[in-house]
Design a protein around this motif. Structure first.
Motif, PDB file in Angstrom:
ATOM      1  N   PRO A  76      45.013  40.142  48.324  1.00 22.04           N
ATOM      2  CA  PRO A  76      44.594  40.693  49.624  1.00 22.04           C
ATOM      3  C   PRO A  76      43.211  41.338  49.618  1.00 22.04           C
ATOM      4  N   HIS A  77      42.847  41.991  48.546  1.00 25.65           N
ATOM      5  CA  HIS A  77      41.541  42.649  48.457  1.00 25.65           C
ATOM      6  C   HIS A  77      40.973  42.367  47.064  1.00 25.65           C
ATOM      7  N   ALA A  78      40.316  41.247  46.924  1.00 25.89           N
ATOM      8  CA  ALA A  78      39.855  40.819  45.609  1.00 25.89           C
ATOM      9  C   ALA A  78      38.839  41.802  45.022  1.00 25.89           C
ATOM     10  N   THR A  79      38.965  42.027  43.733  1.00 33.17           N
ATOM     11  CA  THR A  79      37.995  42.847  43.011  1.00 33.17           C
ATOM     12  C   THR A  79      37.350  41.989  41.924  1.00 33.17           C
ATOM     13  N   LEU A  80      36.292  42.526  41.340  1.00 34.57           N
ATOM     14  CA  LEU A  80      35.596  41.782  40.284  1.00 34.57           C
ATOM     15  C   LEU A  80      36.539  41.472  39.120  1.00 34.57           C
ATOM     16  N   ARG A  81      37.507  42.363  38.896  1.00 37.95           N
ATOM     17  CA  ARG A  81      38.450  42.153  37.805  1.00 37.95           C
ATOM     18  C   ARG A  81      39.435  41.011  38.068  1.00 37.95           C
ATOM     19  N   ASP A  82      39.452  40.503  39.299  1.00 41.41           N
ATOM     20  CA  ASP A  82      40.319  39.361  39.613  1.00 41.41           C
ATOM     21  C   ASP A  82      39.665  38.034  39.253  1.00 41.41           C
ATOM     22  N   THR A  83      38.425  38.070  38.800  1.00 46.24           N
ATOM     23  CA  THR A  83      37.776  36.838  38.342  1.00 46.24           C
ATOM     24  C   THR A  83      38.550  36.287  37.151  1.00 46.24           C
ATOM     25  N   ALA A  84      39.063  35.064  37.302  1.00 48.71           N
ATOM     26  CA  ALA A  84      39.958  34.492  36.288  1.00 48.71           C
ATOM     27  C   ALA A  84      40.270  33.048  36.663  1.00 48.71           C
ATOM     28  N   VAL A  85      40.993  32.374  35.785  1.00 47.53           N
ATOM     29  CA  VAL A  85      41.548  31.060  36.108  1.00 47.53           C
ATOM     30  C   VAL A  85      42.991  31.270  36.552  1.00 47.53           C
ATOM     31  N   GLN A 112      35.950  32.978  41.175  1.00 47.82           N
ATOM     32  CA  GLN A 112      34.830  33.868  40.903  1.00 47.82           C
ATOM     33  C   GLN A 112      34.720  34.852  42.053  1.00 47.82           C
ATOM     34  N   VAL A 113      34.909  36.137  41.759  1.00 41.68           N
ATOM     35  CA  VAL A 113      34.732  37.176  42.764  1.00 41.68           C
ATOM     36  C   VAL A 113      33.334  37.755  42.589  1.00 41.68           C
ATOM     37  N   PHE A 114      32.557  37.773  43.664  1.00 48.17           N
ATOM     38  CA  PHE A 114      31.187  38.253  43.550  1.00 48.17           C
ATOM     39  C   PHE A 114      30.987  39.520  44.388  1.00 48.17           C
ATOM     40  N   PRO A 115      30.037  40.363  43.974  1.00 47.26           N
ATOM     41  CA  PRO A 115      29.828  41.652  44.662  1.00 47.26           C
ATOM     42  C   PRO A 115      29.361  41.467  46.099  1.00 47.26           C
TER      43      PRO A 115
END
Lengths: 115, 116
Positions: A76-85, A112-115
């Motif tokens: 629901p609220h992606a963060t940079l730490r959600d960058t993954a496969v 890829q979650v970007f700022p």
């Protein structure tokens, strides 16, 4: 065969919802949809699973279509730490033994979650 | 709970040498899985055990690979002789009996093998 189809990659802005699709058109009636993710260099981590009803936990929501041929994992609220496969797999959860071809992870979606 | 424990975390060896990877599953889990991950082939299931008995080893690439589970708390994956194409990250995972809990697989941190 992985028995599932996922897009190879997706981008998402930080703070926005990430919607990751999975196609599992040959799913059987007793097979569950499982989602895992793998952050760089770590082992895959369980996220959520469901049979036919939508599911939600502290990590994500899982929306399964009525015909069960596809599903969507929602962060629901992606963060940079959600960058993954992110891996979508289908398998039976109530049998006495595993059906080996249901333990194949495929290539997943690289989010890829970007700022 | 310490989770699934794998050793070594990193191994660098020369072609032809024997490699032994070790895994300690989560206590109480009936199933143990060995996976291999490479860039080219992704995450591949090699073999899995139920109550220390190998159930399906059809994913084991060839006779150079062997896996054992002498007891409920220990498993090994051995490669003899090793080859450069065996370079990969090897993951061990364990789970409870299907139908109990969430049915999820718990993965270790992996063993990164480099064969020169």
């Amino acid at each position: 065969d992985a028995k599932t189809t996922q897009p190879p990659s997706m981008d998402c802005a930080e703070g926005r919802a990430a919607n990751l699709p999975c196609n599992h058109s040959t799913i059987s009636g007793n097979e569950y949809v499982y989602w895992y993710r793998q952050i760089h260099s770590q082992g895959p981590q369980y996220i959520i699973h469901g049979l036919k009803n939508n599911e939600t936990n502290e990590m994500a929501s899982l929306i399964i279509t009525e015909d069960r041929k596809s599903s969507t994992l929602i962060l629901p609220h992606a963060t940079l730490r959600d960058t993954a496969v992110y891996y979508c797999i289908v398998r039976v959860a109530l049998s006495a033994n595993y059906n080996t071809d249901k333990l194949i992870f495929g290539t997943g979606t690289r989010l890829q979650v970007f700022p | 709970d310490a989770g699934v424990i794998q050793s070594p975390r990193h191994e660098v060896t020369e072609m032809g040498q024997e490699v032994t990877l070790r895994c300690k599953p989560i206590s109480g889990h009936d199933y143990l899985f060995w996976y291999r991950q490479t860039m080219m082939r992704g995450l591949e299931l090699l073999i899995y055990f139920n109550n220390n008995v190998p159930i399906d080893d059809s994913g084991m690439p060839e006779d150079r690979f062997s896996a054992k589970m002498p007891n409920a708390s220990f498993s090994t994956l051995k490669i003899q002789p090793s080859e450069p194409r065996d370079s990969a990250v090897y993951f061990c995972a364990s789970s409870r009996r299907p139908g109990t809990g969430t049915g999820e697989l718990f993965f270790g941190e992996g063993s990164r093998l480099t064969v020169l």
